[in-house]
Design a protein around this motif. Sequence first.
Motif, PDB file in Angstrom:
ATOM      1  N   VAL A   7      36.623  57.663  25.045  1.00  0.00           N
ATOM      2  CA  VAL A   7      37.290  57.293  24.252  1.00  0.00           C
ATOM      3  C   VAL A   7      36.719  58.899  23.564  1.00  0.00           C
ATOM      4  O   VAL A   7      37.792  59.594  23.050  1.00  0.00           O
ATOM      5  CB  VAL A   7      37.213  56.867  23.458  1.00  0.00           C
ATOM      6  CG1 VAL A   7      38.399  55.437  23.945  1.00  0.00           C
ATOM      7  CG2 VAL A   7      36.401  56.223  22.589  1.00  0.00           C
ATOM      8  N   ASN A   8      35.681  59.317  23.383  1.00  0.00           N
ATOM      9  CA  ASN A   8      35.091  60.792  22.788  1.00  0.00           C
ATOM     10  C   ASN A   8      34.936  62.066  24.119  1.00  0.00           C
ATOM     11  O   ASN A   8      34.991  63.480  23.360  1.00  0.00           O
ATOM     12  CB  ASN A   8      33.862  60.497  22.847  1.00  0.00           C
ATOM     13  CG  ASN A   8      33.760  59.633  21.470  1.00  0.00           C
ATOM     14  OD1 ASN A   8      34.563  59.322  21.312  1.00  0.00           O
ATOM     15  ND2 ASN A   8      32.922  58.618  22.201  1.00  0.00           N
ATOM     16  N   GLY A   9      36.351  61.534  25.572  1.00  0.00           N
ATOM     17  CA  GLY A   9      36.042  63.220  26.401  1.00  0.00           C
ATOM     18  C   GLY A   9      34.731  62.657  26.796  1.00  0.00           C
ATOM     19  O   GLY A   9      34.232  64.136  27.415  1.00  0.00           O
ATOM     20  N   ARG A  40      35.651  51.873  23.566  1.00  0.00           N
ATOM     21  CA  ARG A  40      37.186  51.489  22.932  1.00  0.00           C
ATOM     22  C   ARG A  40      37.939  51.424  22.818  1.00  0.00           C
ATOM     23  O   ARG A  40      38.101  52.690  22.991  1.00  0.00           O
ATOM     24  CB  ARG A  40      36.852  50.675  21.099  1.00  0.00           C
ATOM     25  CG  ARG A  40      35.491  50.244  20.571  1.00  0.00           C
ATOM     26  CD  ARG A  40      35.019  50.263  19.258  1.00  0.00           C
ATOM     27  NE  ARG A  40      34.020  49.145  18.997  1.00  0.00           N
ATOM     28  CZ  ARG A  40      33.380  49.093  17.828  1.00  0.00           C
ATOM     29  NH1 ARG A  40      33.596  50.536  17.330  1.00  0.00           N
ATOM     30  NH2 ARG A  40      32.320  48.762  18.061  1.00  0.00           N
ATOM     31  N   ARG A  41      40.051  51.017  22.437  1.00  0.00           N
ATOM     32  CA  ARG A  41      41.259  51.173  22.637  1.00  0.00           C
ATOM     33  C   ARG A  41      41.128  51.797  24.591  1.00  0.00           C
ATOM     34  O   ARG A  41      41.851  52.507  24.591  1.00  0.00           O
ATOM     35  CB  ARG A  41      41.074  52.773  22.136  1.00  0.00           C
ATOM     36  CG  ARG A  41      41.206  52.108  20.720  1.00  0.00           C
ATOM     37  CD  ARG A  41      41.401  52.998  19.195  1.00  0.00           C
ATOM     38  NE  ARG A  41      40.503  54.826  19.311  1.00  0.00           N
ATOM     39  CZ  ARG A  41      39.016  54.272  19.541  1.00  0.00           C
ATOM     40  NH1 ARG A  41      38.589  53.589  19.298  1.00  0.00           N
ATOM     41  NH2 ARG A  41      38.953  55.331  19.037  1.00  0.00           N
ATOM     42  N   MET A  42      39.728  51.348  25.693  1.00  0.00           N
ATOM     43  CA  MET A  42      40.686  51.384  26.407  1.00  0.00           C
ATOM     44  C   MET A  42      40.656  50.047  27.635  1.00  0.00           C
ATOM     45  O   MET A  42      40.622  50.091  28.854  1.00  0.00           O
ATOM     46  CB  MET A  42      38.880  52.209  26.853  1.00  0.00           C
ATOM     47  CG  MET A  42      39.151  53.386  26.559  1.00  0.00           C
ATOM     48  SD  MET A  42      37.065  54.529  27.095  1.00  0.00           S
ATOM     49  CE  MET A  42      37.391  54.518  29.724  1.00  0.00           C
ATOM     50  N   GLY A  43      40.908  49.488  26.971  1.00  0.00           N
ATOM     51  CA  GLY A  43      41.600  47.897  27.975  1.00  0.00           C
ATOM     52  C   GLY A  43      40.014  47.176  28.288  1.00  0.00           C
ATOM     53  O   GLY A  43      40.167  46.349  28.847  1.00  0.00           O
ATOM     54  N   VAL A  44      39.262  47.026  27.554  1.00  0.00           N
ATOM     55  CA  VAL A  44      37.858  46.618  28.002  1.00  0.00           C
ATOM     56  C   VAL A  44      37.816  45.430  27.091  1.00  0.00           C
ATOM     57  O   VAL A  44      37.210  44.068  27.991  1.00  0.00           O
ATOM     58  CB  VAL A  44      36.500  47.269  27.359  1.00  0.00           C
ATOM     59  CG1 VAL A  44      35.340  46.462  27.863  1.00  0.00           C
ATOM     60  CG2 VAL A  44      36.271  48.422  28.309  1.00  0.00           C
ATOM     61  N   VAL A  89      26.852  49.813  31.183  1.00  0.00           N
ATOM     62  CA  VAL A  89      27.472  49.197  30.251  1.00  0.00           C
ATOM     63  C   VAL A  89      28.895  48.672  28.975  1.00  0.00           C
ATOM     64  O   VAL A  89      28.683  50.560  28.709  1.00  0.00           O
ATOM     65  CB  VAL A  89      26.675  48.127  29.302  1.00  0.00           C
ATOM     66  CG1 VAL A  89      26.866  46.638  28.575  1.00  0.00           C
ATOM     67  CG2 VAL A  89      25.325  47.414  30.529  1.00  0.00           C
ATOM     68  N   MET A  90      30.161  48.584  29.994  1.00  0.00           N
ATOM     69  CA  MET A  90      31.483  48.733  28.696  1.00  0.00           C
ATOM     70  C   MET A  90      30.896  47.639  27.631  1.00  0.00           C
ATOM     71  O   MET A  90      32.214  47.827  26.762  1.00  0.00           O
ATOM     72  CB  MET A  90      32.248  48.772  29.623  1.00  0.00           C
ATOM     73  CG  MET A  90      32.657  49.562  30.186  1.00  0.00           C
ATOM     74  SD  MET A  90      34.176  49.759  31.990  1.00  0.00           S
ATOM     75  CE  MET A  90      34.570  51.419  30.726  1.00  0.00           C
ATOM     76  N   GLY A  91      30.961  46.522  27.711  1.00  0.00           N
ATOM     77  CA  GLY A  91      30.569  45.190  26.811  1.00  0.00           C
ATOM     78  C   GLY A  91      29.988  44.300  27.297  1.00  0.00           C
ATOM     79  O   GLY A  91      30.161  43.773  28.339  1.00  0.00           O
ATOM     80  N   CYS A  92      30.331  43.489  26.555  1.00  0.00           N
ATOM     81  CA  CYS A  92      29.593  42.161  26.707  1.00  0.00           C
ATOM     82  C   CYS A  92      30.394  40.974  26.316  1.00  0.00           C
ATOM     83  O   CYS A  92      30.652  40.928  24.595  1.00  0.00           O
ATOM     84  CB  CYS A  92      27.832  41.937  26.239  1.00  0.00           C
ATOM     85  SG  CYS A  92      27.458  42.307  24.847  1.00  0.00           S
TER      86      CYS A  92
END
Length: 133
Positions: free
Chosen positions: A54-56, A93-97, A64-67
């Motif tokens: 999201v920051n480019g 965040r705001r990427m559907g994870v 790791v994107m989440g847990c």
Amino acid sequence: QEDWDVGMEHMNLIIREGQAWPFEEEFQTVDEYRGYFLSHAAFVVRALQPGIDVNGDEYSSGEVMGCFYVKPNFPGRCSHICNGGFITVPRFRRMGVAKVMGKSFLKLARDLGYRSSYFNLVFESNVASVRLW
């Protein structure tokens, strides 16, 4: 072990943000974090391919994107009711994870033998979670 350190780092960030979890103090050791977050079934969501966050900024495959965890919400005769805790790494965040984790949670909870789920603490200040659920 490396995933535990990453998980604790992101959990402590969430605690510092003060919007989504009830904790006021950060976890000081990996053992403390493991005792809470990893006490039952826990899962890590990783990027399947490289991309742009999201920051480019670029990210790598496997990052790791989440847990999240799935564990009993109550003991004994009510242990068929589970609870889940979710952390999305801020840059994802705001990427559907979170949506992927939520859908996975529902399937995994059923596969683990739970018959219902109950979220105790969805804070009003956690707008993303309120929107998701």
